[in-house]
Design a protein around this motif. Structure first.
Motif, PDB file in Angstrom:
ATOM      1  N   LEU A 148       0.863  -1.167   0.000  1.00  0.00           N
ATOM      2  CA  LEU A 148       0.000   0.000   0.000  1.00  0.00           C
ATOM      3  C   LEU A 148       0.906   1.225   0.000  1.00  0.00           C
ATOM      4  O   LEU A 148       2.132   1.082   0.007  1.00  0.00           O
ATOM      5  CB  LEU A 148      -0.971   0.008   1.181  1.00  0.00           C
ATOM      6  CG  LEU A 148      -0.439  -0.002   2.617  1.00  0.00           C
ATOM      7  CD1 LEU A 148      -1.528   0.488   3.572  1.00  0.00           C
ATOM      8  CD2 LEU A 148      -0.032  -1.399   3.060  1.00  0.00           C
ATOM      9  N   THR A 149       0.350   2.423  -0.015  1.00  0.00           N
ATOM     10  CA  THR A 149       1.233   3.584  -0.082  1.00  0.00           C
ATOM     11  C   THR A 149       0.643   4.795   0.626  1.00  0.00           C
ATOM     12  O   THR A 149      -0.549   5.092   0.503  1.00  0.00           O
ATOM     13  CB  THR A 149       1.594   3.929  -1.551  1.00  0.00           C
ATOM     14  OG1 THR A 149       2.598   4.943  -1.573  1.00  0.00           O
ATOM     15  CG2 THR A 149       0.403   4.396  -2.350  1.00  0.00           C
ATOM     16  N   CYS A 150       1.471   5.447   1.405  1.00  0.00           N
ATOM     17  CA  CYS A 150       1.257   6.755   2.025  1.00  0.00           C
ATOM     18  C   CYS A 150      -0.129   6.899   2.663  1.00  0.00           C
ATOM     19  O   CYS A 150      -0.417   6.273   3.670  1.00  0.00           O
ATOM     20  CB  CYS A 150       1.546   7.855   1.012  1.00  0.00           C
ATOM     21  SG  CYS A 150       1.970   9.443   1.781  1.00  0.00           S
ATOM     22  N   TYR A 151      -1.016   7.711   2.071  1.00  0.00           N
ATOM     23  CA  TYR A 151      -2.317   8.019   2.672  1.00  0.00           C
ATOM     24  C   TYR A 151      -3.147   6.770   2.936  1.00  0.00           C
ATOM     25  O   TYR A 151      -4.008   6.761   3.827  1.00  0.00           O
ATOM     26  CB  TYR A 151      -3.058   8.985   1.743  1.00  0.00           C
ATOM     27  CG  TYR A 151      -4.301   9.634   2.304  1.00  0.00           C
ATOM     28  CD1 TYR A 151      -4.319  10.211   3.575  1.00  0.00           C
ATOM     29  CD2 TYR A 151      -5.461   9.698   1.544  1.00  0.00           C
ATOM     30  CE1 TYR A 151      -5.459  10.820   4.066  1.00  0.00           C
ATOM     31  CE2 TYR A 151      -6.608  10.314   2.016  1.00  0.00           C
ATOM     32  CZ  TYR A 151      -6.602  10.876   3.286  1.00  0.00           C
ATOM     33  OH  TYR A 151      -7.735  11.478   3.780  1.00  0.00           O
ATOM     34  N   ASP A 152      -2.890   5.681   2.187  1.00  0.00           N
ATOM     35  CA  ASP A 152      -3.567   4.407   2.456  1.00  0.00           C
ATOM     36  C   ASP A 152      -3.376   3.954   3.900  1.00  0.00           C
ATOM     37  O   ASP A 152      -4.208   3.207   4.434  1.00  0.00           O
ATOM     38  CB  ASP A 152      -3.018   3.295   1.552  1.00  0.00           C
ATOM     39  CG  ASP A 152      -3.389   3.433   0.095  1.00  0.00           C
ATOM     40  OD1 ASP A 152      -4.490   3.930  -0.201  1.00  0.00           O
ATOM     41  OD2 ASP A 152      -2.583   3.023  -0.752  1.00  0.00           O
ATOM     42  N   LEU A 153      -2.283   4.376   4.524  1.00  0.00           N
ATOM     43  CA  LEU A 153      -1.996   3.939   5.892  1.00  0.00           C
ATOM     44  C   LEU A 153      -3.077   4.376   6.865  1.00  0.00           C
ATOM     45  O   LEU A 153      -3.261   3.760   7.919  1.00  0.00           O
ATOM     46  CB  LEU A 153      -0.634   4.501   6.322  1.00  0.00           C
ATOM     47  CG  LEU A 153      -0.035   3.995   7.633  1.00  0.00           C
ATOM     48  CD1 LEU A 153       0.256   2.502   7.567  1.00  0.00           C
ATOM     49  CD2 LEU A 153       1.251   4.769   7.964  1.00  0.00           C
ATOM     50  N   ARG A 154      -3.811   5.429   6.516  1.00  0.00           N
ATOM     51  CA  ARG A 154      -4.880   5.913   7.397  1.00  0.00           C
ATOM     52  C   ARG A 154      -6.162   5.080   7.270  1.00  0.00           C
ATOM     53  O   ARG A 154      -7.136   5.354   7.989  1.00  0.00           O
ATOM     54  CB  ARG A 154      -5.197   7.377   7.076  1.00  0.00           C
ATOM     55  CG  ARG A 154      -4.076   8.339   7.462  1.00  0.00           C
ATOM     56  CD  ARG A 154      -4.471   9.785   7.220  1.00  0.00           C
ATOM     57  NE  ARG A 154      -3.412  10.703   7.591  1.00  0.00           N
ATOM     58  CZ  ARG A 154      -3.257  11.237   8.806  1.00  0.00           C
ATOM     59  NH1 ARG A 154      -4.119  10.929   9.773  1.00  0.00           N
ATOM     60  NH2 ARG A 154      -2.265  12.070   9.057  1.00  0.00           N
TER      61      ARG A 154
END
Length: 281
Positions: free
Chosen positions: A164-170
Motif C-alpha cells: 500500500l502507499t502513504c495516505y492508504d496507511l490511514r
C-alpha cells in the motif's frame, strides 16, 4: 578493507529501507535509486523498498508532468539492477494514463511497482486513496486506482509482502485486505507530508496497522523538503525495531519469519474476526 556482511540466517528475511531525498530531476533520481540498490546488495538484502514518488517528486504536488511509463528509464533501471543483484524491489513512481479530472485536464497515476529478482515486473499497485486532506488535493493531478483491483502481494525469501502507499496507511481496510490476501508484511512507501502532528500520526498509524493485523510493517518515508522521513519497521507485536530520523539514509534489518508466525499463534485475533472487508461502490 571492510568485510562484506554475512547473509541472513534463515528464516530471517533481510530488508533494506531506502529513505531517499527525491527531486524533479529524473536522471539524478535514477542514480540515487541505483546507488540504494547497490547498498542493499552489499548488505545481502532480499528486499529493498524505496519511497513513494521515488522516480520524481515536487513537494508542491506531483502530476502528469512527472510521469513516465513502466518501460521508461526509472523502472527499467530498477529491473536491470534487481536482476543483477537478485533483489526484490518495491518503489513508488508516477505513471501516465490516468482518467482526466473533472476539468478535463490529463492526470497521472500514483503507483508502486514491485520487481522480482529476475527483473520481471511482479505487479503494480495504483494508489486507491488520494491525498485530498490537510489542504492538499492530490486528485486534481492524479487519478485513483480501482478499489476492487486484486491486492498486490509478492513473495520474497519465504515471506509475503503486501503493498500500500502513504495516505492508504490511514485506512485500516487497505491493510486488512492485504492480510486477507496472505500478506505477512505490510510495505508502505510514502512521501508523508510534514506539518503539525504529522510525524506522530505516521508512527502511530504504522504501529496500529502492525498490531491489529499481527503483521510486520515496513514504512519507508521520503526525506527532504515538505516530507517527514522517519522510516520505521514495526514487528507484528507492535514493537518498533528500527526508526530513522529526517535525513536521507539507507538502513537494513532482518525480519524473523518464525517469530512473526509465532506472534499470530499467541495472538490469533485474525481468526476471531466477525466482519469482512469489501470495496465500496
Amino acid at each position: 578493507m571492510t568485510s562484506r556482511p554475512e547473509p541472513p540466517v534463515r528464516p530471517a528475511v533481510r530488508v533494506t529501507l531506502a529513505q531517499l531525498s527525491v527531486g524533479p530531476d529524473r536522471e539524478a533520481n535514477v542514480l540515487v535509486a541505483r546507488d540504494a540498490l547497490r547498498t542493499a546488495a552489499r548488505a545481502r538484502a532480499d528486499v529493498v523498498v524505496l519511497p513513494e514518488y521515488a522516480s520524481a517528486f515536487d513537494p508542491r504536488g506531483v502530476g502528469i508532468e512527472l510521469a513516465e511509463p513502466l518501460d521508461g528509464p526509472f523502472v527499467s533501471a530498477l529491473r536491470a539492477d534487481a536482476a543483477a543483484h537478485g533483489l526484490t524491489v518495491v518503489a513508488g513512481t508516477t505513471l501516465p494514463g490516468g482518467e482526466p479530472g473533472p476539468d478535463g485536464r490529463p492526470r497521472g497515476v500514483n503507483a508502486v511497482v514491485a520487481v522480482a529478482p529476475t527483473g520481471e515486473i511482479a505487479g503494480v499497485y495504483r494508489k486507491v486513496h488520494l491525498y485530498d486532506a490537510f489542504g492538499q488535493r492530490e486528485s486534481e493531478r492524479l487519478a485513483p486506482g480501482p478499489a476492487d483491483a486484486p491486492p498486490l502481494v509478492v513473495e520474497a525469501a519465504g515471506l509475503r509482502f503486501g503493498v500500500l502507499t502513504c495516505y492508504d496507511l490511514r485506512f485500516p481496510e487497505s491493510a486488512r485486505r492485504l492480510v486477507d490476501a496472505g500478506a505477512d508484511v505490510l510495505v508502505v512507501p510514502a512521501a508523508w507530508a510534514a506539518g503539525p502532528l504529522k510525524a506522530m500520526h505516521w508512527r502511530a498509524l504504522a504501529v496500529a496497522r502492525a498490531i491489529e493485523n499481527t503483521a510486520a510493517v515496513v514504512a519507508v518515508g521520503q526525506a527532504g523538503k515538505g516530507v517527514v522521513g522517519r522510516s520505521l519497521v514495526v514487528g507484528p507485536d507492535g514493537v518498533v525495531g528500527l526508526e530513522a530520523d529526517e535525513e536521507p539514509q539507507v538502513r537494513t534489518v532482518d525480519l524473523d519469519a518464525d517469530e512473526m508466525h509465532a506472534v499470530r499463534e499467541r495472538n490469533p485475533s485474525l481468526t476471531h474476526r466477525r466482519y469482512a472487508v469489501v470495496p465500496r461502490d
